[in-house]
Design a protein around this motif. Structure first.
Motif, PDB file in Angstrom:
ATOM      1  N   ASN A   1      14.741 -60.861  45.761  1.00 20.43           N
ATOM      2  CA  ASN A   1      15.431 -59.741  45.120  1.00 20.43           C
ATOM      3  C   ASN A   1      14.412 -58.659  44.751  1.00 20.43           C
ATOM      4  O   ASN A   1      13.458 -58.929  44.025  1.00 20.43           O
ATOM      5  CB  ASN A   1      16.147 -60.241  43.865  1.00 20.43           C
ATOM      6  N   PRO A   2      14.586 -57.430  45.217  1.00 21.90           N
ATOM      7  CA  PRO A   2      13.642 -56.346  44.939  1.00 21.90           C
ATOM      8  C   PRO A   2      13.468 -56.054  43.451  1.00 21.90           C
ATOM      9  O   PRO A   2      12.458 -55.466  43.056  1.00 21.90           O
ATOM     10  CB  PRO A   2      14.239 -55.136  45.651  1.00 21.90           C
ATOM     11  N   GLU A   3      14.421 -56.450  42.633  1.00 22.84           N
ATOM     12  CA  GLU A   3      14.302 -56.200  41.191  1.00 22.84           C
ATOM     13  C   GLU A   3      13.055 -56.862  40.601  1.00 22.84           C
ATOM     14  O   GLU A   3      12.556 -56.415  39.577  1.00 22.84           O
ATOM     15  CB  GLU A   3      15.552 -56.668  40.454  1.00 22.84           C
TER      16      GLU A   3
ATOM     17  N   PRO B   1      11.047 -53.186  38.109  1.00 19.64           N
ATOM     18  CA  PRO B   1      11.754 -53.438  36.849  1.00 19.64           C
ATOM     19  C   PRO B   1      12.588 -52.233  36.430  1.00 19.64           C
ATOM     20  O   PRO B   1      12.314 -51.103  36.841  1.00 19.64           O
ATOM     21  CB  PRO B   1      10.627 -53.690  35.854  1.00 19.64           C
ATOM     22  N   ALA B   2      13.600 -52.508  35.630  1.00 21.22           N
ATOM     23  CA  ALA B   2      14.438 -51.435  35.106  1.00 21.22           C
ATOM     24  C   ALA B   2      13.580 -50.455  34.328  1.00 21.22           C
ATOM     25  O   ALA B   2      12.589 -50.834  33.699  1.00 21.22           O
ATOM     26  CB  ALA B   2      15.526 -52.020  34.210  1.00 21.22           C
ATOM     27  N   GLU B   3      13.954 -49.193  34.369  1.00 23.83           N
ATOM     28  CA  GLU B   3      13.171 -48.145  33.708  1.00 23.83           C
ATOM     29  C   GLU B   3      12.987 -48.420  32.220  1.00 23.83           C
ATOM     30  O   GLU B   3      11.937 -48.131  31.653  1.00 23.83           O
ATOM     31  CB  GLU B   3      13.848 -46.785  33.908  1.00 23.83           C
TER      32      GLU B   3
ATOM     33  N   LEU C   1       4.852 -62.292  37.712  1.00 27.84           N
ATOM     34  CA  LEU C   1       5.595 -63.060  38.717  1.00 27.84           C
ATOM     35  C   LEU C   1       5.507 -62.391  40.091  1.00 27.84           C
ATOM     36  O   LEU C   1       5.262 -63.056  41.098  1.00 27.84           O
ATOM     37  CB  LEU C   1       7.063 -63.203  38.306  1.00 27.84           C
ATOM     38  N   ALA C   2       5.701 -61.077  40.119  1.00 27.20           N
ATOM     39  CA  ALA C   2       5.643 -60.349  41.384  1.00 27.20           C
ATOM     40  C   ALA C   2       4.250 -60.464  42.004  1.00 27.20           C
ATOM     41  O   ALA C   2       4.107 -60.742  43.200  1.00 27.20           O
ATOM     42  CB  ALA C   2       6.010 -58.888  41.171  1.00 27.20           C
ATOM     43  N   LYS C   3       3.223 -60.276  41.184  1.00 25.08           N
ATOM     44  CA  LYS C   3       1.852 -60.346  41.680  1.00 25.08           C
ATOM     45  C   LYS C   3       1.497 -61.752  42.167  1.00 25.08           C
ATOM     46  O   LYS C   3       0.723 -61.911  43.114  1.00 25.08           O
ATOM     47  CB  LYS C   3       0.872 -59.899  40.597  1.00 25.08           C
TER      48      LYS C   3
ATOM     49  N   VAL D   1       5.651 -52.903  41.970  1.00 25.95           N
ATOM     50  CA  VAL D   1       4.493 -53.697  42.396  1.00 25.95           C
ATOM     51  C   VAL D   1       4.489 -53.710  43.919  1.00 25.95           C
ATOM     52  O   VAL D   1       5.480 -54.071  44.550  1.00 25.95           O
ATOM     53  CB  VAL D   1       4.567 -55.140  41.842  1.00 25.95           C
ATOM     54  N   TRP D   2       3.377 -53.302  44.497  1.00 27.45           N
ATOM     55  CA  TRP D   2       3.186 -53.271  45.947  1.00 27.45           C
ATOM     56  C   TRP D   2       1.857 -53.932  46.244  1.00 27.45           C
ATOM     57  O   TRP D   2       0.826 -53.533  45.697  1.00 27.45           O
ATOM     58  CB  TRP D   2       3.149 -51.835  46.473  1.00 27.45           C
TER      59      TRP D   2
END
Length: 103
Positions: free
Chosen positions: A38-40, A44-46, A59-61, A86-87
């Motif tokens: 899930n891209p969320e 993250p929400a603004e 978590l993303a990293k 996060v990219w």
């Protein structure tokens, strides 16, 4: 936006007149560890701030740390000036710092 030289082997911006990078510049995404996530997780929400945002970034990293194309993802985000999410295991601030240090 400042002009930066793309890292060797990275994707480049679309030629003038095209609205987005060419499709073949995105082929690295076929091998991305996040393609079914899930891209969320990465965006993250603004309104999300503080510990909650930090936890999501961690978590993303951690997923990016397992990804065989994280370098290409990070380089792409730096070259096109991605200002959100996060990219390639980097946050907006980290990419800004990397772009400033190399540009």
């Amino acid at each position: 936006m400042s002009t930066r030289k793309p890292p060797a082997g990275s994707v480049t911006k679309a030629p003038p007149g095209l609205p987005y990078p060419l499709l073949e510049n995105w082929s690295w995404q076929d091998d991305a560890a996040c393609q079914d996530v899930n891209p969320e997780l990465f965006f993250p929400a603004e309104a999300e701030r503080g510990l909650r945002k930090h936890a999501r970034e961690v978590l993303a990293k951690s997923l990016c740390g397992t990804c065989p194309v994280s370098r290409q993802c990070r380089d792409h985000a730096i070259v096109v000036g991605e200002t959100y999410g996060v990219w390639g295991g980097t946050t907006e601030d980290e990419r800004d710092h990397l772009a400033t240090a190399t540009g």
